[in-house]
Motif scaffolding. Structure first.
Motif, PDB file in Angstrom:
ATOM      1  N   UNK A  58      -9.753   7.890   2.462  1.00 23.51           N
ATOM      2  CA  UNK A  58      -9.778   8.718   1.254  1.00 23.51           C
ATOM      3  C   UNK A  58      -8.372   9.004   0.765  1.00 23.51           C
ATOM      4  N   UNK A  59      -7.453   9.332   1.691  1.00 23.18           N
ATOM      5  CA  UNK A  59      -6.057   9.600   1.278  1.00 23.18           C
ATOM      6  C   UNK A  59      -5.432   8.361   0.656  1.00 23.18           C
ATOM      7  N   UNK A  60      -5.723   7.197   1.221  1.00 25.77           N
ATOM      8  CA  UNK A  60      -5.200   5.944   0.683  1.00 25.77           C
ATOM      9  C   UNK A  60      -5.766   5.687  -0.716  1.00 25.77           C
ATOM     10  N   UNK A  61      -7.064   5.890  -0.870  1.00 28.25           N
ATOM     11  CA  UNK A  61      -7.699   5.711  -2.173  1.00 28.25           C
ATOM     12  C   UNK A  61      -7.092   6.651  -3.214  1.00 28.25           C
ATOM     13  N   UNK A  79     -13.592  15.830   8.458  1.00 27.48           N
ATOM     14  CA  UNK A  79     -14.155  14.486   8.441  1.00 27.48           C
ATOM     15  C   UNK A  79     -13.632  13.617   9.569  1.00 27.48           C
ATOM     16  N   UNK A  80     -14.270  12.475   9.718  1.00 29.00           N
ATOM     17  CA  UNK A  80     -13.877  11.480  10.722  1.00 29.00           C
ATOM     18  C   UNK A  80     -12.487  10.962  10.350  1.00 29.00           C
ATOM     19  N   UNK A  81     -11.585  10.814  11.334  1.00 30.82           N
ATOM     20  CA  UNK A  81     -10.189  10.473  11.018  1.00 30.82           C
ATOM     21  C   UNK A  81     -10.000   9.247  10.127  1.00 30.82           C
ATOM     22  N   UNK A  82     -10.671   8.144  10.449  1.00 27.21           N
ATOM     23  CA  UNK A  82     -10.448   6.932   9.642  1.00 27.21           C
ATOM     24  C   UNK A  82     -11.027   7.077   8.243  1.00 27.21           C
ATOM     25  N   UNK A  83     -12.102   7.844   8.093  1.00 26.81           N
ATOM     26  CA  UNK A  83     -12.641   8.100   6.760  1.00 26.81           C
ATOM     27  C   UNK A  83     -11.660   8.938   5.936  1.00 26.81           C
ATOM     28  N   UNK A  84     -11.051   9.931   6.569  1.00 24.41           N
ATOM     29  CA  UNK A  84     -10.045  10.739   5.868  1.00 24.41           C
ATOM     30  C   UNK A  84      -8.870   9.872   5.439  1.00 24.41           C
ATOM     31  N   UNK A  85      -8.416   9.012   6.344  1.00 22.07           N
ATOM     32  CA  UNK A  85      -7.288   8.138   6.019  1.00 22.07           C
ATOM     33  C   UNK A  85      -7.632   7.241   4.830  1.00 22.07           C
ATOM     34  N   UNK A 110      -8.251  13.281  15.889  1.00 20.23           N
ATOM     35  CA  UNK A 110      -8.113  13.743  14.507  1.00 20.23           C
ATOM     36  C   UNK A 110      -6.847  13.195  13.873  1.00 20.23           C
ATOM     37  N   UNK A 111      -6.838  13.248  12.544  1.00 17.20           N
ATOM     38  CA  UNK A 111      -5.659  12.998  11.714  1.00 17.20           C
ATOM     39  C   UNK A 111      -5.458  14.226  10.847  1.00 17.20           C
ATOM     40  N   UNK A 112      -4.218  14.504  10.527  1.00 17.89           N
ATOM     41  CA  UNK A 112      -3.937  15.397   9.414  1.00 17.89           C
ATOM     42  C   UNK A 112      -2.791  14.781   8.644  1.00 17.89           C
ATOM     43  N   UNK A 113      -2.854  14.910   7.334  1.00 15.53           N
ATOM     44  CA  UNK A 113      -1.836  14.293   6.500  1.00 15.53           C
ATOM     45  C   UNK A 113      -0.547  15.077   6.670  1.00 15.53           C
ATOM     46  N   UNK A 114       0.515  14.365   7.060  1.00 11.18           N
ATOM     47  CA  UNK A 114       1.798  15.012   7.264  1.00 11.18           C
ATOM     48  C   UNK A 114       2.785  14.077   7.931  1.00 11.18           C
ATOM     49  N   UNK A 115       4.044  14.487   7.899  1.00  9.83           N
ATOM     50  CA  UNK A 115       5.123  13.660   8.437  1.00  9.83           C
ATOM     51  C   UNK A 115       5.720  14.314   9.677  1.00  9.83           C
ATOM     52  N   UNK A 116       6.943  13.909  10.015  1.00 16.02           N
ATOM     53  CA  UNK A 116       7.602  14.412  11.222  1.00 16.02           C
ATOM     54  C   UNK A 116       7.806  15.928  11.212  1.00 16.02           C
ATOM     55  N   UNK A 155       0.842  -1.185   0.000  1.00 18.96           N
ATOM     56  CA  UNK A 155       0.000   0.000   0.000  1.00 18.96           C
ATOM     57  C   UNK A 155       0.883   1.242   0.000  1.00 18.96           C
ATOM     58  N   UNK A 156       0.412   2.326  -0.573  1.00 18.25           N
ATOM     59  CA  UNK A 156       1.207   3.555  -0.558  1.00 18.25           C
ATOM     60  C   UNK A 156       1.434   4.038   0.867  1.00 18.25           C
ATOM     61  N   UNK A 157       2.507   4.763   1.051  1.00 17.89           N
ATOM     62  CA  UNK A 157       2.823   5.311   2.372  1.00 17.89           C
ATOM     63  C   UNK A 157       2.025   6.593   2.571  1.00 17.89           C
ATOM     64  N   UNK A 158       1.212   6.605   3.621  1.00 21.35           N
ATOM     65  CA  UNK A 158       0.429   7.777   3.981  1.00 21.35           C
ATOM     66  C   UNK A 158       0.849   8.152   5.399  1.00 21.35           C
ATOM     67  N   UNK A 159       1.642   9.196   5.523  1.00 18.07           N
ATOM     68  CA  UNK A 159       2.051   9.677   6.841  1.00 18.07           C
ATOM     69  C   UNK A 159       0.945  10.544   7.424  1.00 18.07           C
TER      70      UNK A 159
END
Length: 141
Positions: free
Chosen positions: A133-136, A125-131, A82-88, A45-49
């Motif tokens: 979507x980012x994966x998709x 959005x809900x964190x797991x739903x956002x994740x 929450x989640x937000x897309x991003x790294x260290x 799977x692609x890497x989604x930080x």
């Protein structure tokens, strides 16, 4: 014309049961994965930080992971805020931004500015739903 309804079977990517139907076919209402497409099991799977925000009582842990399900399973917490897309680098920015509320390590008091930031992330959005979507999006890339 598009309509929302139950998918004929759960989404193969995120497991959601609701889809959106258009002339082009079905897509998952949560992650946007096209119904009927199958992720290639032979490819990683692609890497989604993600930067995650976990609540434990009135404390919030701000951390990062590229495998959030595994990481969050190993941390004692009451709620995934929450989640937000991003790294260290983004994680470090958040640690600096909320330094006044730092209790130690990656733990922060749930201050008004931190609560407002989390509320803003939750509006996306809900964190797991956002994740999902980012994966998709990364898989369709």
């Amino acid at each position: 014309m598009t309509t929302s309804d139950r998918l004929p079977a759960p989404c193969r990517l995120c497991g959601n049961a609701v889809g959106v139907r258009s002339e082009a076919g079905w897509v998952c209402a949560v992650c946007g994965w096209r119904f009927g497409d199958v992720p290639d099991d032979d490819l990683p799977l692609p890497r989604i930080d993600v930067v995650y925000y976990l609540r434990y009582d009135r404390r919030v842990k701000i951390g990062t992971s590229r495998r959030p399900r595994q990481r969050l399973a190993s941390i004692r917490h009451h709620e995934l805020l929450a989640f937000e897309q991003g790294d260290r680098m983004l994680e470090h920015q958040r640690h600096v931004e909320f330094a006044d509320a730092r209790e130690g390590g990656e733990w922060f008091t749930l201050s008004a500015p931190l609560a407002a930031h989390v509320a803003g992330l939750r509006r996306a959005g809900e964190p797991w739903n956002l994740y999902a979507r980012w994966l998709s999006e990364a898989l369709r890339g």
